[in-house]
Design an enzyme around this catalytic site. Sequence first.
Site, short mmCIF file in Angstrom:
data_model
loop_
_atom_site.label_atom_id
_atom_site.label_comp_id
_atom_site.label_asym_id
_atom_site.label_seq_id
_atom_site.Cartn_x
_atom_site.Cartn_y
_atom_site.Cartn_z
N LYS A 51 -46.46 -23.88 -5.43
CA LYS A 51 -45.68 -25.02 -4.91
C LYS A 51 -46.43 -25.80 -3.82
CE LYS A 51 -41.60 -27.06 -4.86
NZ LYS A 51 -40.86 -27.47 -6.07
N CYS A 71 -53.88 -0.75 -1.03
CA CYS A 71 -52.76 0.19 -1.14
C CYS A 71 -52.85 1.00 -2.45
CB CYS A 71 -51.44 -0.57 -1.01
SG CYS A 71 -50.06 0.51 -0.64
N TYR A 72 -51.97 0.77 -3.40
CA TYR A 72 -52.12 1.49 -4.68
C TYR A 72 -53.51 1.25 -5.26
CZ TYR A 72 -51.39 3.13 -9.45
OH TYR A 72 -51.52 3.82 -10.63
N HIS A 131 -51.87 -3.82 3.87
CA HIS A 131 -51.78 -5.05 3.08
C HIS A 131 -52.33 -6.22 3.89
CE1 HIS A 131 -49.40 -3.74 -0.42
NE2 HIS A 131 -48.97 -2.80 0.40
N GLU A 147 -52.73 -9.18 2.86
CA GLU A 147 -52.20 -10.45 2.37
C GLU A 147 -50.90 -10.90 3.03
OE1 GLU A 147 -52.22 -7.54 0.95
OE2 GLU A 147 -50.75 -7.27 -0.65
N GLY A 150 -48.79 -1.45 -5.62
CA GLY A 150 -47.81 -1.23 -6.69
C GLY A 150 -46.96 -0.03 -6.41
N ASP A 186 -42.05 -31.42 -8.48
CA ASP A 186 -42.92 -30.96 -9.57
C ASP A 186 -43.04 -31.98 -10.70
OD1 ASP A 186 -42.92 -28.74 -8.00
OD2 ASP A 186 -41.55 -27.60 -9.27
#
Length: 521
Positions: A377, A86-87, A178, A180, A59, A235
Amino acid sequence: MDMDQHDTLLIIDFGSQVTQLIARRLRELNVYCEIHPFQNVTPALLAETAPKAVILSGGPASVIDAGSPRPPAEVFELGVPVLGICYGQQVMMEMLGGRVERGDGTSEFGRAWVERKGDKHPDLLTGWFLEAREQVWMSHGDHVAKLAPGFEVLGTSPGAPFAITGDRARHFYAVQFHPEVHHTPNGRTFLENFVKIAGFTGDWTMAAYKDEAIRLIREQVGDARVICGLSGGVDSSVAAVLIHEAIGDQLTCVFVDHGLLRQNEAEEVVGMFRDAYNIPLIHADEADLFLGELEGVSDPEVKRKTIGRLFIDVFQREANKIEGASFLAQGTLYPDVIESVSFSGGPSVTIKSHHNVGGLPEKMGLKLVEPLRELFKDEVRALGHELGLPASFIGRHPFPGPGLAIRCPGEITRDKLEILRKADAVYIDQIRKHGLYDEIWQAFVALLPVRTVGVMGDGRTYDYACALRAVTSVDGMTADYYPFSHDFLGETATRIINEVRGINRVTYDITSKPPGTIEWE
Ligand code: XMP
């Protein structure tokens, strides 16, 4: 919909740009997770979600500042593994008795290399450090200066001496990088190790999800009737087929055809849903109404608003004909549901008004069925596959609600739409023939409101110019233009000019987003 049968991983969001990527990586590992903004994470929510593990996201705030965001202290008393990123690492250290320092002049952004520290090989680092060092992605100003009691250093980088830290007794781990993002190539393995430590079994599969979603739709709807607005997009189509599988002919689909669709699109949608799937379908062919009202309108926002207003009118009129309907189905996805964390509190600027049916359920007194609310998605595509929808259909590029209207800058006429449809069909055919369709997020032709002089055979031409657009993107929020070869572009331009009467000049749009948008209006 509550997926309460699954082990849940709770992600507490502190406003990082990449929090959603944590969820995507975990879902790829068949782990069910929920993102909640830190403000909402109360002891009550912890009790309700009963997470098997917690991840604290990155963040933009600084833990050193007064009033900076914190998770509730109860997070560390649940007895489950916690990973701070991180944060999230910094807030963990601060709350558990360590210290964070402001990184004046020592901030680290972008690629960095982490080296292993210590000789023991914890489970968290299985598959890591097979080479001497691991490439990771860093983005931080502040850094941890003193570890909290119980923690040890497992990896270091030049800018982050505490790049990987852990308390193996409590299974609390905290990293400065990070894991991710794609720029941490081995990041997925890292997250996989963490969820294995937490005891996740990877029970979040599409087949299980489908059965459960069907059960929950039946439970929610009972024997009431449901209306589903079908746009032909992935969708709404997946939502319709799923609901049809759950409640059969209690479902009626309404397809508002505004006359702004691509070549053969209306026929394909009707053919597939009414004929192949046998789903009751109302096809409201309203091209005359929409194109009539759009005559002489050239302002992009007025175009969008006109289409939005007419769409709601027509949809409501058709839906009212369905007796006893009490539910409206929508293909809402998880990214639309996650509340964004706002530090400024102000509303963001409207770049374009979005075309949707917002407000309609209240206006019509309908309750909502949103069976895709939990999904990203790519998961919707996987569910579509599970439901047996054709691969070519599932993989279709996104198409905007206002359709070709926003790909035809300026005033729309039937002639212009016809030219645009033909050019678009040739372009997409080219892309498919060259095997590039699946590499591209979205590709289309925009017909420009400008005529240019050309020469064909012995004659002078004075026809429209068009622009080809093709972008790569993960979520449509940012995008890059697709790097076609010059041969491909040249061949496509030649085909369009030869095969489409009314166009004598083809250009390629090489604007990224930002500063451009994907659509032209
Ligand atoms: P922009 O042009 O804003 O588009 O970069 C981002 C993505 O959103 C799609 N788009 C829309 N989709 N209704 C929709 O359903 C709309 O009004 C709309 N406007 C843009 C666009 O095609 C791209 O995928």
